[in-house]
Design a protein around this motif. Sequence first.
Motif, PDB file in Angstrom:
ATOM      1  N   LEU A  84       0.846  -1.183   0.000  1.00 55.17           N
ATOM      2  CA  LEU A  84       0.000   0.000   0.000  1.00 55.17           C
ATOM      3  C   LEU A  84       0.883   1.235   0.000  1.00 55.17           C
ATOM      4  O   LEU A  84       1.786   1.368   0.835  1.00 55.17           O
ATOM      5  CB  LEU A  84      -0.903   0.018   1.241  1.00 55.17           C
ATOM      6  N   VAL A  85       0.645   2.141  -0.950  1.00 56.25           N
ATOM      7  CA  VAL A  85       1.345   3.424  -1.009  1.00 56.25           C
ATOM      8  C   VAL A  85       0.350   4.516  -0.647  1.00 56.25           C
ATOM      9  O   VAL A  85      -0.713   4.625  -1.264  1.00 56.25           O
ATOM     10  CB  VAL A  85       1.932   3.690  -2.411  1.00 56.25           C
ATOM     11  N   LEU A  86       0.675   5.309   0.361  1.00 56.19           N
ATOM     12  CA  LEU A  86      -0.182   6.424   0.758  1.00 56.19           C
ATOM     13  C   LEU A  86       0.279   7.688   0.053  1.00 56.19           C
ATOM     14  O   LEU A  86       1.395   8.165   0.276  1.00 56.19           O
ATOM     15  CB  LEU A  86      -0.134   6.630   2.271  1.00 56.19           C
ATOM     16  N   GLY A  87      -0.570   8.222  -0.833  1.00 54.83           N
ATOM     17  CA  GLY A  87      -0.262   9.463  -1.532  1.00 54.83           C
ATOM     18  C   GLY A  87       0.134   9.238  -2.975  1.00 54.83           C
ATOM     19  O   GLY A  87       0.951   8.364  -3.274  1.00 54.83           O
ATOM     20  N   ALA A  88      -0.466  10.034  -3.876  1.00 51.02           N
ATOM     21  CA  ALA A  88      -0.138   9.962  -5.302  1.00 51.02           C
ATOM     22  C   ALA A  88       0.436  11.282  -5.792  1.00 51.02           C
ATOM     23  O   ALA A  88       0.167  11.726  -6.902  1.00 51.02           O
ATOM     24  CB  ALA A  88      -1.373   9.577  -6.123  1.00 51.02           C
ATOM     25  N   GLY A  89       1.235  11.916  -4.925  1.00 46.70           N
ATOM     26  CA  GLY A  89       2.046  13.035  -5.375  1.00 46.70           C
ATOM     27  C   GLY A  89       3.259  12.484  -6.107  1.00 46.70           C
ATOM     28  O   GLY A  89       3.321  11.290  -6.429  1.00 46.70           O
ATOM     29  N   ILE A  90       4.267  13.306  -6.331  1.00 49.41           N
ATOM     30  CA  ILE A  90       5.413  12.844  -7.120  1.00 49.41           C
ATOM     31  C   ILE A  90       6.145  11.698  -6.425  1.00 49.41           C
ATOM     32  O   ILE A  90       6.576  10.743  -7.081  1.00 49.41           O
ATOM     33  CB  ILE A  90       6.387  14.006  -7.427  1.00 49.41           C
ATOM     34  N   ILE A  91       6.262  11.738  -5.097  1.00 43.60           N
ATOM     35  CA  ILE A  91       6.973  10.660  -4.406  1.00 43.60           C
ATOM     36  C   ILE A  91       6.176   9.363  -4.473  1.00 43.60           C
ATOM     37  O   ILE A  91       6.728   8.284  -4.737  1.00 43.60           O
ATOM     38  CB  ILE A  91       7.275  11.044  -2.943  1.00 43.60           C
ATOM     39  N   GLY A  92       4.874   9.436  -4.268  1.00 41.05           N
ATOM     40  CA  GLY A  92       4.043   8.244  -4.401  1.00 41.05           C
ATOM     41  C   GLY A  92       4.106   7.674  -5.801  1.00 41.05           C
ATOM     42  O   GLY A  92       4.191   6.452  -5.994  1.00 41.05           O
ATOM     43  N   ASN A  93       4.097   8.552  -6.810  1.00 37.70           N
ATOM     44  CA  ASN A  93       4.191   8.093  -8.192  1.00 37.70           C
ATOM     45  C   ASN A  93       5.542   7.455  -8.484  1.00 37.70           C
ATOM     46  O   ASN A  93       5.627   6.446  -9.189  1.00 37.70           O
ATOM     47  CB  ASN A  93       3.942   9.255  -9.146  1.00 37.70           C
TER      48      ASN A  93
END
Length: 340
Positions: A171-180
């Motif tokens: 599970l990845v929390l966040g779809a900003g640049i780091i999440g992407n």
Amino acid sequence: MQAIQFSLNEKKLELVKKDIPSFSDNEVLIKVAYAGICGTDLHIVQGAFPCNGVSPFILGHEFSGILEAKGRNVKWLQIGDRVAVDPNRSCNICNYCREGNVNYCKNGGINNTLGIVRDGGWAEYVSVPSDEVYKLPDCITLEQAVLLEPLSCIAHAWSKIMPIRPGQKVLVLGAGIIGNLFACVLHSQGHRDVIVSEPVGSRRNLLNNLDTGFECVTPAKLKLKNNLFDVIIDTTGYAPAVEEAIYLLDFGGKVCLFGCANPEAKISIPAFDITAKEIQLFGVFLNPLSFTKAVGLMKSMGQRYFDFEKLGIKTYSLSNYKEALATLKDGTISKAVFRI
């Protein structure tokens, strides 16, 4: 030259005219090509992250460019070289540095970072110590290279949470640049059972543009799915989200705390769950000795994963810095980059 300068005492960010910086015998002068705006920069401007409080300074710790001039002792770099810069510096004397934990260094690390303590890359030119400079291989463009600093931090996180076995649920929390970028690294390494949680609709759409096949859901929908995960990677730094996610961790699971949290934020975790489920918590700070790893990752992953349009990155001129910061804050893009 033009530069974007910040004063912590005045809480003032402004476009200024400055002299092209001088450089010592062991330094180089770089003509900046691209400079990224990081979430840390937003925290600095808001007064929520430690930075140079003594005098105004030029922001920007993610940048690439062309070597314009060099000091007399710099032999291994040549004028015209395409380069990226690791903004973090260590003293190489303290016990932390000598044990390889340069990110803990009290004299270096976050206490001496370009764009946070020293003048950084939100400018037409910047002078930096030559040992912080990395010559780019031909297969990496200057545009892509602006992502090497955040990718080096991800490389450090990756080394801490490995191994992630094939088939484990992530599970990845966040779809900003780091999440992407985490999603891209996971996909490139063969992981397919990955879910990304993101409350902002525009950012969920950006994640879908990467064509990884990873499901991107709202936090509310994530609760309804009733899944348990082997690995949770937080890129948000938002304490309530981390607290909720930890309840979704399976036995023997790992949590990677990557996102930059407010220094005052607290996370409450049942102590019994940590022991009974043998939960492993990993904090990640900076990019100790991992810039070369980031270069290797970028070489192997290539244009498939580092396309600005797919990643949701938009470029701006220095003079449009207010628009760049505002657009990044409203979540319609994953990252803003100055094209200089």
